[in-house]
Design a protein around this motif. Structure first.
Motif, PDB file in Angstrom:
ATOM      1  N   LEU A 458      13.577   9.101  -5.437  1.00  0.00           N
ATOM      2  CA  LEU A 458      14.728   8.356  -5.767  1.00  0.00           C
ATOM      3  C   LEU A 458      15.844   8.643  -5.071  1.00  0.00           C
ATOM      4  O   LEU A 458      16.669   7.754  -4.591  1.00  0.00           O
ATOM      5  CB  LEU A 458      14.946   8.521  -7.398  1.00  0.00           C
ATOM      6  CG  LEU A 458      13.951   7.819  -8.194  1.00  0.00           C
ATOM      7  CD1 LEU A 458      14.310   8.277  -9.656  1.00  0.00           C
ATOM      8  CD2 LEU A 458      14.252   6.352  -8.235  1.00  0.00           C
ATOM      9  N   CYS A 481       7.689   5.970  -5.804  1.00  0.00           N
ATOM     10  CA  CYS A 481       8.779   6.016  -7.051  1.00  0.00           C
ATOM     11  C   CYS A 481       7.843   5.022  -8.360  1.00  0.00           C
ATOM     12  O   CYS A 481       8.435   5.471  -9.462  1.00  0.00           O
ATOM     13  CB  CYS A 481      10.198   5.096  -6.921  1.00  0.00           C
ATOM     14  SG  CYS A 481      10.930   5.922  -5.531  1.00  0.00           S
ATOM     15  N   LEU A 508      13.947   3.979 -10.771  1.00  0.00           N
ATOM     16  CA  LEU A 508      13.790   3.090  -9.736  1.00  0.00           C
ATOM     17  C   LEU A 508      14.555   1.840 -10.196  1.00  0.00           C
ATOM     18  O   LEU A 508      15.713   1.218  -9.545  1.00  0.00           O
ATOM     19  CB  LEU A 508      12.499   2.777  -9.236  1.00  0.00           C
ATOM     20  CG  LEU A 508      12.432   1.866  -8.164  1.00  0.00           C
ATOM     21  CD1 LEU A 508      13.296   2.296  -7.009  1.00  0.00           C
ATOM     22  CD2 LEU A 508      11.058   1.444  -7.563  1.00  0.00           C
TER      23      LEU A 508
END
Length: 619
Positions: A458, A481, A508
């Motif tokens: 991230l 992610c 995300l």
């Protein structure tokens, strides 16, 4: 005349001659019948023997003079052998014809052994030199000659012969090894200003200890070599030349790595440390960290854009070193130093993970801009920002691949081959090639360290979006992610640990929403919900077996409301904006369908929950 100048002749006959001239001398010398009872023929033969010895000594002196004047380097060993033969003839004549008690006190015999030693050293006849040194009865001359022999052998580089000779016993008090180690260490400390000569002595000391299997002592020698080298460099009042700086950094790096290697060869792990003779104890981990740092500093000093003063390089704190290494493209060195600093601190009272913080700084501040083909900051040195980092990136990629192979096997690196293939792309510009290789290296690092550093994916995604709002995240980064790498059994939006990554789909979605990428956020929700439908049937998922799903309905509802607000005012927008809004609506429609299937699955799960548990218990 030569006979009269011999010290032995003076000691024997001078008192008697002075007495015959009426000069008062010690009466104990002439009292008794010792001299009066010696037959005349015996006295004649004795003097004749002394004359022969005098002639042999004179011959040796003459040959030594001509040896210094006329011999060349190629013929020097042969000439020295001839002179040494003459010296041995004189020594044999004295020891075979004169009483042993007299020979021990003759200064001429000690002088002949010294001459034999000097001649042997000059011709590099080391065995003969050692024999002459040991045979000398004068302790002062013996110790001086022994030191000179060892120092000369180190100077000419005949270390192997010195190791073989170290087994020779000296006066029954020990072998030559004990004397050699002390002499070589003292000589190294005396010549600390001479970088090349100092390294020869420390290397010889390491070799001597290694020949006996004394790996801790060998490590101590190289540790002291590195410390003396660095302290000597820092004490210089004037800046060093580039050649001298290179030698110092090479020697410091070599010493650190050899020390680490020697410590690793110690059999007992509890004994893998050094520093008993000093106040500071260095464990194997400390020594390994120092070796990593030494390699990084050496690479930094060799760069054309590095600071001119090696003092500033050697004194720089670890965090500053990490920053400048990453800025100049030495990403692997920067990460290695960060790992060393983190392992040294073990934990931080403030709760900050030093390695994660440094790794995120390296990737997000320097590697991401290189992968996106843009500068990290606007006020950086143009030379550093514009220069090519292809060589550094390729080296870092190769090292990272090797580390992944060692930990996970070669199959995991199959997707990381584009860095080597990129060199064959002749139609690419250097700038585009560097960006491609940097993106591949970013893929390697993010995937390799995402499990150790939760949230790294991230952070990288946020850095990419911060640089350019119109950028689409790489597929590998979105998959990392959303699902981790490799993807495992889905728990929908729950943050979970995978084999080599930490998946955080909800994070995300929030990240994409914060950068106004609502269509991409809808696509993430659709992908996560669709993954459950394809992985297993709803009726077979039991909570007691870990099949627990989490869906952030409030987050999805916020995403829905934001898109609703955007579409409500779309009439007055431009055509291009309306096209973007239509694309967002299409993504939201797909998300609606996935949500509908998700709710249908929930109903099926509730209706078939009892039967599924019954089947599971029966199995």
């Amino acid at each position: 005349q030569r006979l009269c100048t011999m010290q032995t002749v003076k000691s024997l006959f001078l008192p008697l001659a002075l007495c015959s001239e009426g000069i008062s001398v010690d009466q104990s010398f002439i009292d008794g019948n010792a001299w009066r009872n010696i037959p005349r023929i015996s006295m004649y033969n004795f003097v004749k023997t002394l004359m022969k010895v005098s002639n042999l000594i004179h011959r040796v002196g003459t040959m030594e003079r001509y040896l210094k004047l006329g011999s060349r380097e190629k013929s020097l060993p042969l000439c020295c052998a001839v002179v040494l033969e003459a010296v041995n003839d004189a020594i044999t004549s004295i020891t075979s014809t004169l009483p042993s008690g007299m020979c021990q006190d003759m200064p001429e015999l000690s002088g002949l052994y010294s001459a034999a030693f000097k001649t042997s050293v000059g011709g590099r006849l080391w065995d003969e030199a050692l024999e002459a040194c040991i045979s000398n009865s004068e302790e002062d001359d013996k110790n001086d000659n022994l030191k000179h022999l060892i120092v000369e052998m180190v100077r000419v580089g005949d270390i192997g012969k010195l190791v073989d000779m170290s087994l020779t016993v000296v006066d029954g008090s020990g072998d030559l090894f004990q004397f050699a180690t002390k002499i070589v260490e003292a000589a190294a400390l005396e010549q600390k200003d001479d970088v090349d000569g100092c390294l020869d002595y420390w290397g010889c000391l390491y070799t001597l200890h290694a020949s006996r299997g004394n790996w801790r002592q060998a490590a101590e020698a190289m540790d002291l070599c590195g410390k003396v080298t660095v302290s000597n460099a820092l004490s210089k009042p004037k800046p060093l030349t580039s050649g001298a700086s290179k030698k110092i950094m090479d020697q410091a790096s070599l010493s650190a790595h050899v020390c680490a290697h020697a410590v690793s060869l110690v059999e007992k792990t509890s004994r893998q440390y050094i520093g008993e003779r000093r106040d500071t104890i260095l464990t194997k981990e400390d020594i390994d960290r120092r070796a990593v740092r030494a390699s990084a500093l050496r690479a930094l000093s060799m760069d054309e854009c590095s600071p001119d003063s090696i003092s500033s390089i050697l004194k720089s704190p670890s965090l500053d070193t990490i920053d400048i290494l990453a800025r100049m493209g030495y990403y692997e060195h920067a990460i290695a130093i960060a790992a060393g600093v983190s392992s040294k601190r073990m934990s931080n009272p403030s709760g900050v993970d030093v390695f994660f913080d440094s790794l995120r700084h390296v990737l997000c501040t320097y590697l991401v801009p290189a992968a996106m083909a843009c500068s990290a900051t606007g006020d950086e040195d143009n030379q550093l920002e514009s220069r090519s980092k292809i060589i550094q990136i390729r080296a870092s990629s190769s090292i990272c691949e090797q580390e992944i192979d060692c930990t996970s096997g070669p199959s995991t690196t199959s997707s990381f081959t584009s860095n080597s293939q990129s060199w064959a792309s002749s139609d690419q510009s250097a700038h585009s090639l560097q960006a491609t290789m940097a993106m591949n290296l970013l893929h390697q690092y993010t995937t390799a360290y995402s499990k150790r550093c939760g949230g790294l994916g991230l952070s990288v995604a946020s850095a990419i979006l911060d640089l350019s709002g119109n950028t689409v995240l790489p597929i590998w980064l979105k998959d990392l992610c959303m699902f981790g790498s490799p993807a495992n059994e889905s728990s929908l939006f729950a943050q979970r640990n995978c084999d080599s990554g930490v998946a955080n789909p909800s994070g995300l979605v929030r990240l994409l929403m914060s950068h106004h990428k609502y269509g991409d956020a809808c696509d993430v929700v659709t992908a996560i919900l669709s993954s459950q439908a394809s992985s297993s049937s709803p009726s077979s998922r039991l909570p007691e077996k870990g099949s627990i799903d989490y869906v952030p309905y409030d987050l999805i509802d916020s995403l829905w409301q934001i898109i609703e607000v955007i579409t409500s005012n779309s009439a007055s927008k431009s055509d291009e904006t309306q096209k973007k809004i239509q694309k967002i609506l299409q993504s939201r429609t797909c998300m609606e369908r996935s949500l509908a299937k998700h709710f249908e699955g929930l109903k099926i799960s509730e209706d078939g929950l009892r039967s599924a548990r019954a089947l599971s218990n029966n199995a």
